[in-house]
Design a protein around this motif. Structure first.
Motif, PDB file in Angstrom:
ATOM      1  N   UNK A   1      -0.219   5.730   6.475  1.00  0.00           N
ATOM      2  CA  UNK A   1      -1.638   5.576   6.804  1.00  0.00           C
ATOM      3  C   UNK A   1      -2.510   6.538   6.005  1.00  0.00           C
ATOM      4  N   UNK A   2      -1.902   7.592   5.463  1.00  0.00           N
ATOM      5  CA  UNK A   2      -2.684   8.559   4.688  1.00  0.00           C
ATOM      6  C   UNK A   2      -2.726   8.224   3.204  1.00  0.00           C
ATOM      7  N   UNK A   3      -2.086   7.140   2.803  1.00  0.00           N
ATOM      8  CA  UNK A   3      -2.062   6.768   1.396  1.00  0.00           C
ATOM      9  C   UNK A   3      -3.421   6.241   0.936  1.00  0.00           C
ATOM     10  N   UNK A   4      -3.695   6.461  -0.341  1.00  0.00           N
ATOM     11  CA  UNK A   4      -4.857   5.858  -0.990  1.00  0.00           C
ATOM     12  C   UNK A   4      -4.336   4.941  -2.082  1.00  0.00           C
ATOM     13  N   UNK A   5      -4.625   3.650  -1.956  1.00  0.00           N
ATOM     14  CA  UNK A   5      -4.214   2.669  -2.963  1.00  0.00           C
ATOM     15  C   UNK A   5      -5.462   1.990  -3.516  1.00  0.00           C
ATOM     16  N   UNK A   6      -5.882   2.473  -4.666  1.00  0.00           N
ATOM     17  CA  UNK A   6      -7.119   2.019  -5.284  1.00  0.00           C
ATOM     18  C   UNK A   6      -7.080   0.548  -5.651  1.00  0.00           C
ATOM     19  N   UNK A   7      -5.904   0.033  -6.001  1.00  0.00           N
ATOM     20  CA  UNK A   7      -5.818  -1.349  -6.467  1.00  0.00           C
ATOM     21  C   UNK A   7      -6.215  -2.360  -5.396  1.00  0.00           C
ATOM     22  N   UNK A   8      -6.099  -1.977  -4.128  1.00  0.00           N
ATOM     23  CA  UNK A   8      -6.368  -2.913  -3.033  1.00  0.00           C
ATOM     24  C   UNK A   8      -7.798  -3.441  -3.092  1.00  0.00           C
ATOM     25  N   UNK A   9      -8.726  -2.615  -3.528  1.00  0.00           N
ATOM     26  CA  UNK A   9     -10.126  -3.043  -3.559  1.00  0.00           C
ATOM     27  C   UNK A   9     -10.327  -4.174  -4.561  1.00  0.00           C
ATOM     28  N   UNK A  10      -9.629  -4.079  -5.681  1.00  0.00           N
ATOM     29  CA  UNK A  10      -9.679  -5.177  -6.645  1.00  0.00           C
ATOM     30  C   UNK A  10      -9.031  -6.429  -6.103  1.00  0.00           C
ATOM     31  N   UNK A  11      -7.927  -6.261  -5.360  1.00  0.00           N
ATOM     32  CA  UNK A  11      -7.250  -7.431  -4.772  1.00  0.00           C
ATOM     33  C   UNK A  11      -8.182  -8.155  -3.799  1.00  0.00           C
ATOM     34  N   UNK A  12      -8.874  -7.391  -2.958  1.00  0.00           N
ATOM     35  CA  UNK A  12      -9.773  -7.996  -1.969  1.00  0.00           C
ATOM     36  C   UNK A  12     -10.942  -8.699  -2.651  1.00  0.00           C
ATOM     37  N   UNK A  13     -11.554  -8.027  -3.616  1.00  0.00           N
ATOM     38  CA  UNK A  13     -12.712  -8.615  -4.288  1.00  0.00           C
ATOM     39  C   UNK A  13     -12.311  -9.847  -5.091  1.00  0.00           C
ATOM     40  N   UNK A  14     -11.122  -9.826  -5.694  1.00  0.00           N
ATOM     41  CA  UNK A  14     -10.686 -10.992  -6.457  1.00  0.00           C
ATOM     42  C   UNK A  14     -10.328 -12.147  -5.524  1.00  0.00           C
ATOM     43  N   UNK A  15      -9.717 -11.857  -4.373  1.00  0.00           N
ATOM     44  CA  UNK A  15      -9.415 -12.925  -3.416  1.00  0.00           C
ATOM     45  C   UNK A  15     -10.702 -13.619  -2.974  1.00  0.00           C
TER      46      UNK A  15
ATOM     47  N   UNK B   1      -0.834   4.217  -6.036  1.00  0.00           N
ATOM     48  CA  UNK B   1      -0.490   3.102  -6.897  1.00  0.00           C
ATOM     49  C   UNK B   1       0.122   1.921  -6.164  1.00  0.00           C
ATOM     50  N   UNK B   2       0.259   0.821  -6.880  1.00  0.00           N
ATOM     51  CA  UNK B   2       0.753  -0.431  -6.300  1.00  0.00           C
ATOM     52  C   UNK B   2       2.158  -0.277  -5.732  1.00  0.00           C
ATOM     53  N   UNK B   3       2.983   0.583  -6.353  1.00  0.00           N
ATOM     54  CA  UNK B   3       4.378   0.719  -5.913  1.00  0.00           C
ATOM     55  C   UNK B   3       4.575   1.861  -4.921  1.00  0.00           C
ATOM     56  N   UNK B   4       3.526   2.579  -4.597  1.00  0.00           N
ATOM     57  CA  UNK B   4       3.590   3.674  -3.612  1.00  0.00           C
ATOM     58  C   UNK B   4       4.667   4.693  -3.972  1.00  0.00           C
ATOM     59  N   UNK B   5       4.672   5.130  -5.217  1.00  0.00           N
ATOM     60  CA  UNK B   5       5.712   6.057  -5.660  1.00  0.00           C
ATOM     61  C   UNK B   5       5.605   7.365  -4.893  1.00  0.00           C
ATOM     62  N   UNK B   6       6.734   8.024  -4.730  1.00  0.00           N
ATOM     63  CA  UNK B   6       6.816   9.210  -3.888  1.00  0.00           C
ATOM     64  C   UNK B   6       6.549  10.507  -4.643  1.00  0.00           C
ATOM     65  N   UNK B   7       6.203  10.411  -5.893  1.00  0.00           N
ATOM     66  CA  UNK B   7       5.996  11.614  -6.699  1.00  0.00           C
ATOM     67  C   UNK B   7       4.602  12.197  -6.603  1.00  0.00           C
ATOM     68  N   UNK B   8       3.776  11.700  -5.697  1.00  0.00           N
ATOM     69  CA  UNK B   8       2.415  12.206  -5.575  1.00  0.00           C
ATOM     70  C   UNK B   8       1.410  11.319  -6.289  1.00  0.00           C
TER      71      UNK B   8
END
Length: 219
Positions: free
Chosen positions: A1-15, A51-58
């Motif tokens: 729940x604390x993640x920030x995934x910037x790509x989601x905004x583009x997904x929503x606007x494109x949908x 990021x899209x893959x939710x990598x664990x490296x920060x």
């Protein structure tokens, strides 16, 4: 729940954009929400994310995430220009141009291929989305360089890996299966590049992996 995934905004606007293209009208509440998303994005797109893959490296400045932020601004501007909705279209156009310049300045490696994150050389299958969402035209040399790099560096037994785990600070040991979605992206890109036979061969191989009720697994 604390993640920030910037790509989601583009997904929503494109949908929402695809829905408008299909003749589905935006309700007032939907468009008001989209404008609020754009208000947030204007101040947030420069932040690193998971990021899209939710990598664990920060958090990093993932190139795909920035491309999808561009998608959000592009689709918001198109909502005004093509569909007559209300909004600060000049601001959105300026945002779209600013993000585009930023990606091409920081997200391209020496051989012309797009990189997983700003300032690095690592490749990522999500970069195949750049021509698919219209960020770059298919005949742009950076698209060709990216597609060919994915073929050479991320393809195993004909399938596309998300990224090389040994090259990404993911916190996971060992390898993983190939995400089939990434290989579909490659087929789409090859078609755009005029390599129809290669695209069809990959696509039909993917279809052959369906189970007895026609479903495909994630990997």
């Amino acid at each position: 729940s604390s993640q920030f995934q910037l790509d989601v905004y583009g997904e929503v606007m494109d949908a929402s954009h695809q829905a408008r293209l299909a003749g589905l009208a935006d309700g007032h509440e939907s468009w008001e929400l989209q404008k609020l998303l754009m208000d947030f994005l204007e101040g947030a797109w420069r932040q690193p994310d998971e990021g899209i893959w939710e990598v664990r490296g920060g958090r990093q400045h993932f190139t795909h995430s920035k491309v999808m932020a561009w998608v959000a601004a592009d689709r918001a501007a198109l909502a005004v220009d093509r569909f007559g909705l209300d909004g600060p279209v000049d601001r959105w156009r300026a945002l779209r141009d600013e993000i585009h310049r930023d990606v091409l300045e920081h997200g391209v490696r020496a051989d012309g291929a797009l990189t997983q994150a700003y300032g690095g050389d690592t490749l990522d299958a999500s970069l195949l989305m750049a021509p698919l969402v219209g960020f770059l035209p298919a005949d742009d040399p950076r698209v060709r360089a990216t597609v060919e790099a994915v073929e050479h560096e991320l393809t195993h037994d004909g399938f596309v890996l998300r990224y090389r785990t040994e090259h990404t600070a993911d916190g996971l040991a060992g390898g993983e299966g190939a995400f089939l979605l990434c290989t579909f992206w490659l087929a789409d890109c090859l078609e755009l590049l005029g390599r129809a036979d290669d695209a069809r061969r990959i696509y039909e191989r993917l279809l052959s992996l369906r189970n007895d009720v026609g479903l495909l697994s994630e990997e």
